[in-house]
Design a protein around this motif. Sequence first.
Motif, PDB file in Angstrom:
ATOM      1  N   MET A 222       0.830  -1.198   0.000  1.00 22.07           N
ATOM      2  CA  MET A 222       0.000   0.000   0.000  1.00 22.07           C
ATOM      3  C   MET A 222       0.869   1.254   0.000  1.00 22.07           C
ATOM      4  SD  MET A 222      -1.251   2.620   2.235  1.00 22.07           S
ATOM      5  CE  MET A 222      -0.889   1.931   3.830  1.00 22.07           C
ATOM      6  N   TYR A 223       1.866   1.307   0.875  1.00 24.11           N
ATOM      7  CA  TYR A 223       2.756   2.478   0.919  1.00 24.11           C
ATOM      8  C   TYR A 223       3.489   2.659  -0.409  1.00 24.11           C
ATOM      9  CZ  TYR A 223       2.138   3.102   5.965  1.00 24.11           C
ATOM     10  OH  TYR A 223       1.627   3.347   7.216  1.00 24.11           O
ATOM     11  N   LEU A 224       3.892   1.572  -1.026  1.00 26.95           N
ATOM     12  CA  LEU A 224       4.579   1.658  -2.307  1.00 26.95           C
ATOM     13  C   LEU A 224       3.662   2.239  -3.383  1.00 26.95           C
ATOM     14  CD1 LEU A 224       7.131   1.105  -3.921  1.00 26.95           C
ATOM     15  CD2 LEU A 224       6.269  -1.203  -4.340  1.00 26.95           C
ATOM     16  N   GLU A 225       2.439   1.772  -3.431  1.00 28.93           N
ATOM     17  CA  GLU A 225       1.493   2.279  -4.419  1.00 28.93           C
ATOM     18  C   GLU A 225       1.189   3.757  -4.193  1.00 28.93           C
ATOM     19  OE1 GLU A 225      -1.967  -0.213  -4.718  1.00 28.93           O
ATOM     20  OE2 GLU A 225      -0.726  -2.019  -4.874  1.00 28.93           O
ATOM     21  N   VAL A 226       1.000   4.143  -2.944  1.00 20.98           N
ATOM     22  CA  VAL A 226       0.705   5.545  -2.636  1.00 20.98           C
ATOM     23  C   VAL A 226       1.911   6.418  -2.959  1.00 20.98           C
ATOM     24  CG1 VAL A 226       0.098   7.178  -0.806  1.00 20.98           C
ATOM     25  CG2 VAL A 226      -1.052   4.977  -0.918  1.00 20.98           C
ATOM     26  N   SER A 227       3.119   5.912  -2.742  1.00 18.54           N
ATOM     27  CA  SER A 227       4.323   6.710  -3.013  1.00 18.54           C
ATOM     28  C   SER A 227       4.449   7.062  -4.488  1.00 18.54           C
ATOM     29  CB  SER A 227       5.581   5.982  -2.535  1.00 18.54           C
ATOM     30  OG  SER A 227       5.945   4.939  -3.413  1.00 18.54           O
ATOM     31  N   GLU A 228       3.867   6.244  -5.360  1.00 20.44           N
ATOM     32  CA  GLU A 228       3.912   6.532  -6.790  1.00 20.44           C
ATOM     33  C   GLU A 228       2.935   7.636  -7.178  1.00 20.44           C
ATOM     34  OE1 GLU A 228       6.211   5.315  -8.795  1.00 20.44           O
ATOM     35  OE2 GLU A 228       7.000   4.233  -7.057  1.00 20.44           O
ATOM     36  N   VAL A 229       1.916   7.843  -6.370  1.00 24.63           N
ATOM     37  CA  VAL A 229       0.899   8.845  -6.664  1.00 24.63           C
ATOM     38  C   VAL A 229       1.181  10.148  -5.919  1.00 24.63           C
ATOM     39  CG1 VAL A 229      -1.568   9.367  -6.498  1.00 24.63           C
ATOM     40  CG2 VAL A 229      -0.816   7.045  -7.049  1.00 24.63           C
ATOM     41  N   ASP A 230       1.535  10.034  -4.656  1.00 23.59           N
ATOM     42  CA  ASP A 230       1.755  11.213  -3.812  1.00 23.59           C
ATOM     43  C   ASP A 230       3.232  11.593  -3.860  1.00 23.59           C
ATOM     44  OD1 ASP A 230       1.818  13.199  -1.907  1.00 23.59           O
ATOM     45  OD2 ASP A 230       0.814  12.032  -0.349  1.00 23.59           O
ATOM     46  N   ARG A 231       3.603  12.335  -4.871  1.00 26.77           N
ATOM     47  CA  ARG A 231       5.018  12.680  -5.053  1.00 26.77           C
ATOM     48  C   ARG A 231       5.512  13.625  -3.964  1.00 26.77           C
ATOM     49  NH1 ARG A 231       7.060   8.758  -7.475  1.00 26.77           N
ATOM     50  NH2 ARG A 231       8.844   9.995  -8.030  1.00 26.77           N
ATOM     51  N   TRP A 232       4.620  14.386  -3.343  1.00 29.18           N
ATOM     52  CA  TRP A 232       5.024  15.316  -2.285  1.00 29.18           C
ATOM     53  C   TRP A 232       5.591  14.561  -1.077  1.00 29.18           C
ATOM     54  CZ3 TRP A 232       6.031  20.250  -2.254  1.00 29.18           C
ATOM     55  CH2 TRP A 232       6.105  20.933  -1.038  1.00 29.18           C
ATOM     56  N   ARG A 233       5.026  13.386  -0.787  1.00 27.65           N
ATOM     57  CA  ARG A 233       5.459  12.586   0.378  1.00 27.65           C
ATOM     58  C   ARG A 233       6.187  11.307  -0.043  1.00 27.65           C
ATOM     59  NH1 ARG A 233       0.548  14.806   1.742  1.00 27.65           N
ATOM     60  NH2 ARG A 233       0.591  16.066   3.628  1.00 27.65           N
ATOM     61  N   HIS A 234       6.686  11.298  -1.255  1.00 25.55           N
ATOM     62  CA  HIS A 234       7.319  10.108  -1.826  1.00 25.55           C
ATOM     63  C   HIS A 234       8.394   9.516  -0.906  1.00 25.55           C
ATOM     64  CE1 HIS A 234       8.901   7.466  -4.945  1.00 25.55           C
ATOM     65  NE2 HIS A 234      10.101   7.908  -4.642  1.00 25.55           N
TER      66      HIS A 234
ATOM     67  N   TYR B 238      10.211   5.385   3.093  1.00 23.14           N
ATOM     68  CA  TYR B 238      10.707   4.974   4.411  1.00 23.14           C
ATOM     69  C   TYR B 238       9.767   3.914   4.995  1.00 23.14           C
ATOM     70  CZ  TYR B 238      11.136   4.846   9.439  1.00 23.14           C
ATOM     71  OH  TYR B 238      11.243   4.404  10.724  1.00 23.14           O
ATOM     72  N   TRP B 239       8.455   4.175   4.930  1.00 21.24           N
ATOM     73  CA  TRP B 239       7.486   3.250   5.510  1.00 21.24           C
ATOM     74  C   TRP B 239       7.433   1.939   4.748  1.00 21.24           C
ATOM     75  CZ3 TRP B 239       6.371   3.570  10.241  1.00 21.24           C
ATOM     76  CH2 TRP B 239       6.355   4.808  10.880  1.00 21.24           C
ATOM     77  N   VAL B 240       7.690   1.961   3.456  1.00 25.94           N
ATOM     78  CA  VAL B 240       7.794   0.718   2.685  1.00 25.94           C
ATOM     79  C   VAL B 240       8.915  -0.130   3.283  1.00 25.94           C
ATOM     80  CG1 VAL B 240       8.424  -0.300   0.462  1.00 25.94           C
ATOM     81  CG2 VAL B 240       6.870   1.663   0.529  1.00 25.94           C
ATOM     82  N   GLY B 241      10.072   0.488   3.470  1.00 22.45           N
ATOM     83  CA  GLY B 241      11.214  -0.226   4.044  1.00 22.45           C
ATOM     84  C   GLY B 241      10.936  -0.743   5.435  1.00 22.45           C
ATOM     85  N   TYR B 242      10.282   0.069   6.244  1.00 25.85           N
ATOM     86  CA  TYR B 242       9.942  -0.330   7.614  1.00 25.85           C
ATOM     87  C   TYR B 242       9.059  -1.578   7.599  1.00 25.85           C
ATOM     88  CZ  TYR B 242       7.712  -0.270  12.196  1.00 25.85           C
ATOM     89  OH  TYR B 242       7.238  -0.628  13.425  1.00 25.85           O
ATOM     90  N   GLU B 243       7.994  -1.534   6.818  1.00 32.52           N
ATOM     91  CA  GLU B 243       7.069  -2.666   6.765  1.00 32.52           C
ATOM     92  C   GLU B 243       7.741  -3.908   6.187  1.00 32.52           C
ATOM     93  OE1 GLU B 243       4.318  -2.801   8.275  1.00 32.52           O
ATOM     94  OE2 GLU B 243       3.693  -0.727   8.517  1.00 32.52           O
ATOM     95  N   GLU B 244       8.599  -3.734   5.207  1.00 32.80           N
ATOM     96  CA  GLU B 244       9.318  -4.883   4.641  1.00 32.80           C
ATOM     97  C   GLU B 244      10.260  -5.496   5.677  1.00 32.80           C
ATOM     98  OE1 GLU B 244      11.079  -3.199   1.128  1.00 32.80           O
ATOM     99  OE2 GLU B 244       9.346  -3.763  -0.105  1.00 32.80           O
TER     100      GLU B 244
END
Length: 52
Positions: free
Chosen positions: A14-26, A31-37
Amino acid sequence: MSEWLRFHQAHARMYLEVSEVDRWRHHELKYWVGYEERKAQEIAARMRSTTA
């Protein structure tokens, strides 16, 4: 344990998908993708060690 593993894997996706859309908080989202992984990897390792 398997439920927590699925939880962290789903959140990483989910964080990965959102990071592709929300470039302001990419970068924050990456970071949260890495944390969850990392959490998913820790749980998977614990699951392997208890079954071995």
